[in-house]
Design an enzyme around this catalytic site. Structure first.
Site, PDB file in Angstrom:
ATOM      1  N   ASP A   1      -1.347  -4.800   4.491  1.00  0.00           N
ATOM      2  CA  ASP A   1      -1.324  -5.500   3.282  1.00  0.00           C
ATOM      3  C   ASP A   1      -0.513  -5.220   2.038  1.00  0.00           C
ATOM      4  O   ASP A   1      -0.709  -5.305   0.994  1.00  0.00           O
ATOM      5  CB  ASP A   1      -3.019  -5.235   2.578  1.00  0.00           C
ATOM      6  CG  ASP A   1      -3.257  -3.793   2.646  1.00  0.00           C
ATOM      7  OD1 ASP A   1      -2.299  -2.969   2.903  1.00  0.00           O
ATOM      8  OD2 ASP A   1      -4.086  -3.581   1.898  1.00  0.00           O
TER       9      ASP A   1
ATOM     10  N   ASP B   1       0.211  -3.845  -3.256  1.00  0.00           N
ATOM     11  CA  ASP B   1      -0.776  -3.285  -2.241  1.00  0.00           C
ATOM     12  C   ASP B   1      -2.210  -3.761  -2.604  1.00  0.00           C
ATOM     13  O   ASP B   1      -2.716  -3.429  -3.814  1.00  0.00           O
ATOM     14  CB  ASP B   1      -0.864  -1.934  -2.279  1.00  0.00           C
ATOM     15  CG  ASP B   1      -1.480  -1.100  -1.047  1.00  0.00           C
ATOM     16  OD1 ASP B   1      -0.864  -1.067   0.098  1.00  0.00           O
ATOM     17  OD2 ASP B   1      -2.584  -0.820  -1.168  1.00  0.00           O
ATOM     18  N   LEU B   2      -2.809  -4.436  -1.588  1.00  0.00           N
ATOM     19  CA  LEU B   2      -4.081  -5.417  -2.010  1.00  0.00           C
ATOM     20  C   LEU B   2      -5.274  -4.066  -2.052  1.00  0.00           C
ATOM     21  O   LEU B   2      -5.375  -3.284  -1.251  1.00  0.00           O
ATOM     22  CB  LEU B   2      -4.275  -6.345  -1.069  1.00  0.00           C
ATOM     23  CG  LEU B   2      -3.440  -7.269  -0.682  1.00  0.00           C
ATOM     24  CD1 LEU B   2      -3.832  -8.428   0.154  1.00  0.00           C
ATOM     25  CD2 LEU B   2      -2.851  -8.044  -2.139  1.00  0.00           C
TER      26      LEU B   2
END
Length: 685
Positions: A266, A223-224
């Protein structure tokens, strides 16, 4: 049929093999079943008791393989059993032809007709072997059986060989098209990695194998950090470049055998086969280091079967570890040079493209090649076997002109496939080919001559590559012309044209069934490739395809972007299941509340888009924003066709800029809006 949940579960390999065995068995029964009718109608013909015995053996073998298809599919000797059944069918057909009087008898075409069946059922290599064996058996019947007109065996071999080859090429091309569509339906068009649907399929298969064999598999969820900041500061195009770069970086940090997928927004996933909990931490650390050079990320992993036994348990544990990693770290906002570097590195690889005109172009070209093939056989006949034909020169000239026309038709296939009246052109081509095939046997002695085959030869390929509404009239016209010629120049009796027509119609029916099934699967794959697996609305690829068809000069329309405010906070606090539930609700609300004719799509993450007909775009946008306000606030941007852009890219750029201008103005004037508390639906609870 947009939601992936509605997709039928894929068959196992054994089920697929069993279905192939049953289909082959049914085909093997058809020939002797038709022969049974012929024998019953002609009980006083020669060799009838022996022919009945051959038919009984063929039907018994085919029925046995049909009943035991499941066991054959699991057997190590599967290929040998199927080859033996095929040999019985071919040898039985050749024996029946020989006993009935040879290749010029009513049953003389049984072997060539069987070859045409095999052309649409077999892979090319297997077909070459079977077709070679069939040719040997056919020529054995030609040499040992009764007399036939000059050139009969050669013309049948060349003519039906050409038709079978074209059917084989067409069926192989359709299979390749399905494979490419299947690939497209599993790939995220932005990043070139697996999409959620494709990744879920790989994950389910890997977990099943891990539980069956004990071979470990590890799931990594990524998860960015502060990805929303990229979109809000530099726009969605910069965010798209970062997502593509992330997928590229993850693939570079893993083995070629590992899988990477974009699960939504993302969030990415990686699937590592053969990796257990002992090795996973080092791989996670290596991936974290690779991502630090661009946009850092929170990572979590879980291994099966050591730490989890099901897909859901594996996801839950990996998600929990990713969340713990996020809370233990201080997410760094990427600097501008990181975003710029991502743009330079993040271009997705070239993806498979499938043109909507490809099948039509192939069908048109193959009809041209069929014309070339048939006419070439006519030229060979006139040159090598037509010495005693009074109209030999006419046949040669007519067939030469037909070859020239066929070559032109092939070369013009691309242009004709794009023509608005393509179906009319195909009809006219079919009528011309009927006239062509009618003149040649009319000039050489009728349907009993070697060239009589040409009247029936086009039928299988017409059925395979043409829409049923066009194929049926053309096949009916061919059949009627064949019987008219048989009546006008009849010297063969009733059963010769009847049995030949039945054989070719049976092949045409099988080709039509295969073509229809191929079209159904192609539509299904096209639908999947253009549908967002989570929400059921169009994905980016599907929305762009629809927009390109709907935008027309002079027709008012507008595009609206929706970006959910505070969605990242919902995912981080309530988990991805709550975020997924909200995304599904937003998609359903947009579809229900949008006016008739509007098209809704999800471009990725929490970004949705709607194309509205008419000019009152802003009013539509505000009404939908009010509907979404029940559960979430949303920022919007609009663009009007012609005024703000003439294609999707320019409309999207204008709407994106307007949306971020609104976000900036809101940040200056009011506290940030947040997503309402999640309300989990029964489906996600």
């Amino acid at each position: 049929m947009h939601a992936d949940a509605n997709a039928a579960a894929p068959r196992s390999r054994e089920e697929t093999r069993a279905a192939i065995v049953r289909t082959s068995s049914i085909r093997a029964i058809l020939g002797p079943a038709v022969v049974t009718v012929y024998l019953a109608a002609t009980p006083y013909g020669q060799q009838r008791p022996l022919m009945i015995a051959v038919v009984a053996v063929m039907i018994s073998v085919a029925a046995t393989t049909w009943r035991t298809a499941a066991r054959i599919a699991r057997s190590p000797a599967r290929v040998a059993i199927q080859a033996a059944g095929l040999l019985v069918s071919l040898t039985g057909s050749a024996t029946l032809s020989l006993l009935d009087g040879g290749i010029a008898s009513p049953l003389g075409a049984l072997v060539p007709i069987s070859v045409m069946f095999y052309a649409i059922m077999m892979p090319p290599r297997a077909f070459v072997i079977v077709a070679s064996a069939a040719a040997l058996e056919y020529w054995a019947v030609a040499l040992l059986g009764g007399p036939a007109p000059a050139g009969y065996a050669a013309v049948y071999t060349l003519g039906l060989g050409g038709v079978s080859t074209l059917c084989l090429r067409h069926a192989a091309a359709l299979a390749a098209l399905r494979r490419r569509l299947s690939e497209v339906s599993r790939v995220d068009p932005l990043t070139g990695s697996l999409n959620r649907r494709g990744f879920d399929q790989e994950l389910e298969h890997a977990v099943a194998e891990a539980r069956r064999t004990g071979q470990p598999v590890t799931l990594i969820l990524t998860d960015l950090d502060r990805f929303k900041h990229i979109n809000d500061t530099w726009g969605h195009q910069a965010g798209d470049a970062v997502l593509a770069a992330t997928a590229h970086t993850m693939k570079g940090a893993l083995r070629d055998t590992d899988q990477v997928g974009r699960l939504g927004g993302d969030e990415f996933g990686a699937l590592l086969t053969g990796t257990g909990p002992e090795d996973a931490p080092a791989i996670v650390a290596r991936m974290r280091g690779a991502l630090e050079s661009g946009v850092p990320a929170s990572l979590g992993y879980a291994s099966c079967p050591a730490e989890a036994g099901t897909v859901e348990e594996l996801r839950r544990l990996a998600d929990a570890r990713a969340y713990a990693d996020k809370t233990a770290r201080t997410g760094r906002a990427p600097a501008e040079h990181h975003v710029r570097q991502a743009g330079e590195k993040g271009a997705a690889p070239g993806l498979t493209r499938v043109s909507s005109m490809e099948r039509r172009r192939r069908s048109i070209a193959d009809m041209g090649w069929l014309c070339v093939s048939d006419c070439a056989v006519g030229v060979v006949y006139a040159a090598a076997f037509g010495q005693h034909q009074p109209h030999r020169l006419l046949v040669a000239v007519w067939c030469t002109l037909g070859m020239v026309y066929g070559v032109w038709f092939v070369r013009a296939a691309g242009r004709l496939s794009r023509a608005r009246r393509a179906r009319l052109l195909m009809t006219l081509n079919g009528v011309f080919m009927l006239a062509l095939t009618f003149v040649v046997p009319l000039s050489t002695g009728g349907i009993a001559s070697a060239t009589g085959l040409g009247m029936l030869a086009p039928m299988p390929l017409i059925a395979l590559g043409t829409h049923v509404r066009l194929a049926l009239p053309l096949i009916a016209l061919n059949t009627a012309g064949y019987f008219v010629l048989a009546a006008a120049l009849g010297s063969t009796g009733v059963w010769y044209p009847v049995m030949h027509a039945i054989g070719f119609i049976a092949v045409a029916a099988a080709c039509a069934a295969q073509g229809r099934d191929s079209a159904r699967r192609r539509r299904r794959l096209t639908d999947l490739s253009q549908t967002d697996a989570l929400t059921g609305v169009l994905n980016r690829r599907g929305f762009e395809a629809h927009v390109s068809r709907l935008l027309r000069p002079g027709q008012a329309s507008g595009l609206v972007l929706f970006d959910l405010d505070g969605f990242k906070a919902l995912n981080d606090t309530a988990g991805h299941s709550a975020g997924d539930d909200l995304l599904r609700w937003v998609a359903a609300t947009l579809r229900e509340q949008a006016p008739s004719g509007a098209v809704a799509g999800r471009l990725g993450g929490d970004e949705f888009v709607v194309l509205f007909p008419g000019a009152d775009v802003r009013a539509h946008a505000e009404r939908l924003r009010t509907a979404l306000a029940q559960r979430t606030a949303a920022s919007i941007g609009t663009a009007v066709f012609d005024d703000d852009g003439a294609d999707f890219a320019s409309l999207y750029a204008h709407a994106d800029a307007e949306m971020y201008a609104e976000k900036a103005a809101h940040r200056r004037s009011a506290p940030p809006r947040r997503v309402a508390a999640p309300r989990l639906s029964a489906q996600s609870a």
